[in-house]
Design an enzyme around this catalytic site. Sequence first.
Site: not given
Ligand SMILES: Cc1cc2nc3c(=O)[nH]c(=O)nc-3n(C[C@H](O)[C@H](O)[C@H](O)COP(=O)(O)OP(=O)(O)OC[C@H]3O[C@@H](n4cnc5c(N)ncnc54)[C@H](O)[C@@H]3O)c2cc1C
Length: 434
Positions: A45, A337, A324, A213, A128
């Site tokens: 991470e 998410a 994502d 927000r 969150r």
């Molecule tokens: C305004 C807004 C509101 C939202 N509301 C909702 C909702 O109500 N319901 C819903 O389902 N979704 C919602 N979403 C979408 C949701 O937040 C994301 O789809 C979700 O957080 C994706 O999770 P993830 O683990 O794929 O990525 P992320 O949450 O982006 O996690 C990525 C992780 O990887 C780490 N990282 C990044 N780069 C590197 C690297 N090079 N090396 C090592 N670690 C790294 C980061 O530090 C982080 O911990 C919303 C999004 C936005 C923008």
Amino acid sequence: MTTPIPQAIPTPSKDFTVTIIGGGIGGLILAAGLIRRKVRVQIYEAATEFKEIGLGLSIGPAAHRALRLIASELRGIYDSLVTTHADSPGYEAFRQTWFEIVWACGPNEGDILMNMKALPSGQTTVRRADFLDALISLVPREIVHFGKRVESFIEDEDEDGLGGILLKFDDGDEVRADVVVGCDGIKSKVKESMLVEESKLKQPRYSGMYCYRAVLDMDDMVQAVGDQRARVSTLYLGQGVYGISYPIMRAKKVNVGLYVLQENWDCDTWIRPAQKEDLRRDASKMGRYWEALVEYMPDSSQWALFEHPHLSTFCRSRVAILGDAAHASTPHQGAGAGQAIEDAHVLAELLADPRVQSTRDVEAAFKAYDSIRRPRSQRIVTSSKEGAYLLCLCLDGVGDDGEKFKETFEERMKWIWDLDVQGQVEQARENMVI
Ligand SMILES: Cc1cc2nc3c(=O)[nH]c(=O)nc-3n(C[C@H](O)[C@H](O)[C@H](O)COP(=O)(O)OP(=O)(O)OC[C@H]3O[C@@H](n4cnc5c(N)ncnc54)[C@H](O)[C@@H]3O)c2cc1C
């Protein structure tokens, strides 16, 4: 320096360790699912500790069902943190309501267009940061490596001629991995190394909308918009703008967002400071509720909403991407998410499948994961973007026609929510050629 991967699970069922890059919701849930199925995991991470911004998150019924399938305690954790409408005394009748949809302005200003239900769970929201804190408790501390930002990887062979993946970190460290899952978010470095040429052409792009927000105290919210609008999750429909509010933290706080259509984003950063006047100007198109509400919003920063163009694949060889990193979406269906959670379930089940023993088998599992998860998650990216126009009353064929809105909105959300999550796993197993 090349660091060997420490082995943390005492009785592993496989010949490989899954190295997860990124400990957000997707990475941690995948880790929990794999650990539960006795597959060895390591997590790298970038941040120095797990952290999430303190805003709200709402997941729909399909992702809610998937949580229990991934690990029974996951669903318990989520359910112990959720705020529902029943947390507000007197609003128990809204237990299965997802959002009430309200005309923000125009001749019907303030009227409720529909009470949208999400059966059976209704609106379930978490803060969150609380959810992430709870997820961390499912992952042994010794398998998590903080402050490790992946820059790139190459596939190569070690001294024994065995294939592997050499991960390179921004501090100069290198780690050899058997298989890698990039859960590193919309700016994924894993994706960039996995699809070098395609990534250059398909960078995350501005979606045509920005937002404001905030998390407000319930008392302030009631003051601004009255009791029912404060306590019942609400989507406010406006012309070119829409608003959202839902209670979090046992209805002590309310998550609010104002979403504004704007074709271009002429700023290098994704968040830019703005003045209260900008917020007021945008809210002025949203009727009396929002005119009052914005006065309580402490921060006028504008957040550009980005999405990812569709990729041709979510895997290559022994590397896959999830959440994502693979299919970042706009938030207009509250499903981003949720998609990461569904991905994590399908992938954990495939990697734990008894037929998957070696890294070669993992390649087949990744292909099967891609075949099932890519079509669904990419369709959600597309429909979420259209969702912005729907909520801003300018989707072709719907516009501000209330009846058409109801029909279209229900049909879209039903498709997202009614998924047979385990059915996706079974289809993927059928597609897995070993
Ligand atoms: C305004 C807004 C509101 C939202 N509301 C909702 C909702 O109500 N319901 C819903 O389902 N979704 C919602 N979403 C979408 C949701 O937040 C994301 O789809 C979700 O957080 C994706 O999770 P993830 O683990 O794929 O990525 P992320 O949450 O982006 O996690 C990525 C992780 O990887 C780490 N990282 C990044 N780069 C590197 C690297 N090079 N090396 C090592 N670690 C790294 C980061 O530090 C982080 O911990 C919303 C999004 C936005 C923008």
